[in-house]
Design a protein around this motif. Structure first.
Motif, PDB file in Angstrom:
ATOM      1  N   ALA B  76       0.829  -1.214   0.000  1.00  0.00           N
ATOM      2  CA  ALA B  76       0.000   0.000   0.000  1.00  0.00           C
ATOM      3  C   ALA B  76       0.856   1.253   0.000  1.00  0.00           C
ATOM      4  CB  ALA B  76      -0.923  -0.003   1.222  1.00  0.00           C
ATOM      5  N   TYR B  77       1.937   1.224   0.775  1.00  0.00           N
ATOM      6  CA  TYR B  77       2.781   2.424   0.953  1.00  0.00           C
ATOM      7  C   TYR B  77       3.499   2.800  -0.342  1.00  0.00           C
ATOM      8  CZ  TYR B  77       5.775   5.639   3.695  1.00  0.00           C
ATOM      9  OH  TYR B  77       6.425   6.744   4.208  1.00  0.00           O
ATOM     10  N   THR B  78       3.764   1.851  -1.220  1.00  0.00           N
ATOM     11  CA  THR B  78       4.397   2.185  -2.514  1.00  0.00           C
ATOM     12  C   THR B  78       3.571   3.220  -3.288  1.00  0.00           C
ATOM     13  OG1 THR B  78       3.259   0.414  -3.738  1.00  0.00           O
ATOM     14  CG2 THR B  78       5.435  -0.124  -2.845  1.00  0.00           C
ATOM     15  N   LEU B  79       2.240   3.183  -3.095  1.00  0.00           N
ATOM     16  CA  LEU B  79       1.338   4.047  -3.868  1.00  0.00           C
ATOM     17  C   LEU B  79       0.967   5.331  -3.135  1.00  0.00           C
ATOM     18  CD1 LEU B  79      -1.095   1.353  -5.333  1.00  0.00           C
ATOM     19  CD2 LEU B  79       1.065   2.193  -6.268  1.00  0.00           C
ATOM     20  N   MET B  80       1.478   5.494  -1.916  1.00  0.00           N
ATOM     21  CA  MET B  80       1.101   6.684  -1.136  1.00  0.00           C
ATOM     22  C   MET B  80       2.062   7.837  -1.431  1.00  0.00           C
ATOM     23  SD  MET B  80      -0.142   4.937   2.455  1.00  0.00           S
ATOM     24  CE  MET B  80      -1.473   3.697   2.422  1.00  0.00           C
ATOM     25  N   PRO B  81       1.627   9.072  -1.104  1.00  0.00           N
ATOM     26  CA  PRO B  81       2.468  10.237  -1.427  1.00  0.00           C
ATOM     27  C   PRO B  81       3.763  10.262  -0.605  1.00  0.00           C
ATOM     28  CG  PRO B  81       0.253  10.914  -0.691  1.00  0.00           C
ATOM     29  CD  PRO B  81       0.348   9.450  -0.492  1.00  0.00           C
ATOM     30  N   VAL B  82       4.724  11.044  -1.067  1.00  0.00           N
ATOM     31  CA  VAL B  82       6.026  11.176  -0.413  1.00  0.00           C
ATOM     32  C   VAL B  82       5.864  11.538   1.057  1.00  0.00           C
ATOM     33  CG1 VAL B  82       8.220  12.428  -0.432  1.00  0.00           C
ATOM     34  CG2 VAL B  82       7.021  11.988  -2.578  1.00  0.00           C
ATOM     35  N   ASP B  83       5.020  12.522   1.302  1.00  0.00           N
ATOM     36  CA  ASP B  83       4.902  13.085   2.643  1.00  0.00           C
ATOM     37  C   ASP B  83       3.766  12.402   3.409  1.00  0.00           C
ATOM     38  OD1 ASP B  83       5.341  14.741   4.751  1.00  0.00           O
ATOM     39  OD2 ASP B  83       4.068  16.355   3.967  1.00  0.00           O
ATOM     40  N   SER B  84       3.937  11.102   3.687  1.00  0.00           N
ATOM     41  CA  SER B  84       2.865  10.360   4.361  1.00  0.00           C
ATOM     42  C   SER B  84       3.464   9.188   5.122  1.00  0.00           C
ATOM     43  CB  SER B  84       1.871   9.801   3.333  1.00  0.00           C
ATOM     44  OG  SER B  84       2.478   8.770   2.573  1.00  0.00           O
ATOM     45  N   THR B  85       2.649   8.594   5.978  1.00  0.00           N
ATOM     46  CA  THR B  85       3.033   7.345   6.617  1.00  0.00           C
ATOM     47  C   THR B  85       1.842   6.394   6.511  1.00  0.00           C
ATOM     48  OG1 THR B  85       4.013   6.319   8.580  1.00  0.00           O
ATOM     49  CG2 THR B  85       2.388   8.011   8.971  1.00  0.00           C
ATOM     50  N   VAL B  86       2.109   5.105   6.707  1.00  0.00           N
ATOM     51  CA  VAL B  86       1.072   4.091   6.540  1.00  0.00           C
ATOM     52  C   VAL B  86       0.803   3.413   7.871  1.00  0.00           C
ATOM     53  CG1 VAL B  86       2.735   2.292   5.869  1.00  0.00           C
ATOM     54  CG2 VAL B  86       0.348   2.086   5.176  1.00  0.00           C
ATOM     55  N   LEU B  87      -0.446   3.031   8.070  1.00  0.00           N
ATOM     56  CA  LEU B  87      -0.920   2.443   9.320  1.00  0.00           C
ATOM     57  C   LEU B  87      -1.832   1.275   8.960  1.00  0.00           C
ATOM     58  CD1 LEU B  87      -0.725   3.962  12.195  1.00  0.00           C
ATOM     59  CD2 LEU B  87      -3.124   4.460  11.817  1.00  0.00           C
ATOM     60  N   THR B  88      -1.670   0.127   9.608  1.00  0.00           N
ATOM     61  CA  THR B  88      -2.629  -0.961   9.404  1.00  0.00           C
ATOM     62  C   THR B  88      -3.854  -0.690  10.258  1.00  0.00           C
ATOM     63  OG1 THR B  88      -0.877  -2.563   8.976  1.00  0.00           O
ATOM     64  CG2 THR B  88      -3.018  -3.444   9.579  1.00  0.00           C
ATOM     65  N   VAL B  89      -5.025  -0.636   9.621  1.00  0.00           N
ATOM     66  CA  VAL B  89      -6.281  -0.464  10.355  1.00  0.00           C
ATOM     67  C   VAL B  89      -6.715  -1.797  10.938  1.00  0.00           C
ATOM     68  CG1 VAL B  89      -8.733   0.094  10.133  1.00  0.00           C
ATOM     69  CG2 VAL B  89      -7.014   1.454   8.901  1.00  0.00           C
ATOM     70  N   GLU B  90      -6.683  -2.838  10.124  1.00  0.00           N
ATOM     71  CA  GLU B  90      -7.126  -4.170  10.552  1.00  0.00           C
ATOM     72  C   GLU B  90      -6.723  -5.171   9.498  1.00  0.00           C
ATOM     73  OE1 GLU B  90      -9.873  -6.190   9.084  1.00  0.00           O
ATOM     74  OE2 GLU B  90      -9.696  -4.837   7.379  1.00  0.00           O
ATOM     75  N   TYR B  91      -6.642  -6.433   9.917  1.00  0.00           N
ATOM     76  CA  TYR B  91      -6.461  -7.503   8.929  1.00  0.00           C
ATOM     77  C   TYR B  91      -7.107  -8.785   9.432  1.00  0.00           C
ATOM     78  CZ  TYR B  91      -2.441  -9.179  11.745  1.00  0.00           C
ATOM     79  OH  TYR B  91      -1.624  -9.626  12.747  1.00  0.00           O
ATOM     80  N   LYS B  92      -7.347  -9.677   8.477  1.00  0.00           N
ATOM     81  CA  LYS B  92      -7.897 -10.994   8.776  1.00  0.00           C
ATOM     82  C   LYS B  92      -6.995 -12.005   8.105  1.00  0.00           C
ATOM     83  CE  LYS B  92     -11.655 -14.052   7.591  1.00  0.00           C
ATOM     84  NZ  LYS B  92     -11.190 -15.231   8.320  1.00  0.00           N
ATOM     85  N   LEU B  93      -6.627 -13.026   8.850  1.00  0.00           N
ATOM     86  CA  LEU B  93      -5.703 -14.049   8.368  1.00  0.00           C
ATOM     87  C   LEU B  93      -6.373 -15.415   8.459  1.00  0.00           C
ATOM     88  CD1 LEU B  93      -2.583 -14.575   7.640  1.00  0.00           C
ATOM     89  CD2 LEU B  93      -2.347 -15.169  10.055  1.00  0.00           C
ATOM     90  N   ASN B  94      -6.399 -16.143   7.351  1.00  0.00           N
ATOM     91  CA  ASN B  94      -6.843 -17.550   7.380  1.00  0.00           C
ATOM     92  C   ASN B  94      -5.625 -18.451   7.205  1.00  0.00           C
ATOM     93  OD1 ASN B  94      -9.807 -16.665   6.716  1.00  0.00           O
ATOM     94  ND2 ASN B  94      -9.876 -18.888   7.003  1.00  0.00           N
ATOM     95  N   LEU B  95      -5.457 -19.384   8.118  1.00  0.00           N
ATOM     96  CA  LEU B  95      -4.345 -20.332   8.047  1.00  0.00           C
ATOM     97  C   LEU B  95      -4.839 -21.579   7.322  1.00  0.00           C
ATOM     98  CD1 LEU B  95      -3.286 -19.547  11.659  1.00  0.00           C
ATOM     99  CD2 LEU B  95      -1.987 -18.957   9.602  1.00  0.00           C
TER     100      LEU B  95
END
Lengths: 155, 155, 155, 155
Positions: B76-95
């Motif tokens: 996701a961060y590859t596509l964000m602007p230079v002056d930004s940071t990225v945060l995970t809101v939530e995720y779901k993992l299936n094993l």
């Protein structure tokens, strides 16, 4: 937890769960400790170290997810039969606030215990200067594999 | 990824993402490496060690979740602007299968890039004797914090 | 889907699944149709009506979730034995765009088929003026109850 | 909910939320009612009808998911500003027991209210012969779109 569920609890559940926890190399590598264990409940704590951080210097969400997942699995495993092992089917984690503090604490409980599947939830708190703040919440599905050992297979 | 999305990509995205990855203490502690990075894509690999195991001696689901989460965040961060940071809101993992093997590989991609929220998915594979087997899948929501630095705050 | 999985498919899977679908009162009430059914795959469609809207006049996320869940359940059920029924254990739905259009289409597939648990994913599209746009994605866990009927119990 | 959050609540939140609910065609089609509404809380109920069933004759999981999702969205919307609309980003639903009974009741609350994102949880109960039994639990992420109307756009 209803008492009817606790009624059938393996009397040696704590030894069984603690031995399983001790076999998890990752728990030692993170410095995590199983601080509370009761039928249907488990709490795991980990102290802050630079080895556990994300890019802003807080606890990494991976640590949050790992101890919450293990706490859910072991909360479920307390209620499973002697001759069984536990497996996480899936979980969902919501991150609520930056995990900035000295200690991360995951508290898990069984929401619904079933013969095959057990649903658990966990809340994760970060302790900073004597105050705890919730930083995450998890909903997880655990599976009981009856008749399977919780130990590594011989090779 | 539509080319229209890639069109606006920060030309220095790789440096920005790799510097952020390098600041994550947990990635080094797990021995994880950012092996592929393209606009909207990220791959993270980690080699097997006893320090990364669960009770049966396989990769711990916490490692699976950690590298899949980081791969989603950095895709996701590859596509964000230079002056930004990225945060995970939530995720779901299936094993999907036991993570038994020599290396764990999380491959993440952007499903939908938005101004504030970006949705990613990741598939995780375990390599054993030259063969890869899928062992997990993740769906994650990432948030762009515009105008915020990705570095630790001064104290 | 690997051919080894398809090899054991119940030859009458389509009749079994379609009869189950026809017993779901909610599918008729929403006007939903099971438009594609193959081993490990299911597609459900529903046409726009005011009865299916949220407050802005688009398809309600509840409709999106309902047809995606049913499509996942039936994709999984195609691969289950004759003498069984299917149950959704859990699902996670990410909404990617407003569902504004004439028709909503959920396409589900089996990601991993197991004896007890089957993991499925679904993508949901909204068709508007001849173009399809993805509006949601789902990850779901389905359970096979062997030896149980898929019909209502006698009372 | 901390009182500090409730302090800033729009005094007309109930009218705003009830008008939004009344515009959801699906709620009327399912026969759902918004039975409780307080700052950070919402309850939605629906009576049993054959139009709401799955193949065994119980409430369909789609109904469970729909009313839990709407309850989460409206619990979050009570705390949002006057000039805003609410959007479900994603949710995860665990089904705990068959929803067999006369009435289905979703009770949602805000877990963490933020400026952009609000995290909610909901428990769903089925009432049968005077007794309530929990049949599902949800964790949801809601988004506040400030400066956007909650009404349908003019065309």
């Amino acid at each position: 937890m209803k008492s009817s569920q606790a009624a059938g609890v393996d009397p040696e559940f704590a030894r069984r769960v603690r031995e399983s926890f001790a076999r998890q190399g990752l728990m030692a590598h993170l410095g995590a400790q199983l601080s509370v264990l009761e039928p249907g409940l488990a709490e795991i704590r980990v102290a802050f170290r630079l080895e556990l951080t994300q890019q802003h210097g807080y606890f990494h969400a991976g640590v949050t997810g790992t101890i919450a997942d293990s706490a859910c699995g072991y909360a479920a495993y307390t209620l499973m039969p002697v001759d069984s092992t536990v497996l996480t089917v899936e979980y969902k984690l919501n991150l609520l606030a930056p995990a900035e503090g000295e200690e991360l604490i995951a508290r898990a409980k069984v929401v619904k215990a079933g013969k095959t599947l057990t649903i658990c939830s966990a809340d994760v708190f970060v302790r900073r200067g004597g105050e705890e703040k919730q930083c995450a919440t998890m909903l997880a599905t655990e599976m009981c594999l009856a008749g399977k050992t919780d130990h590594p297979r011989k090779r």
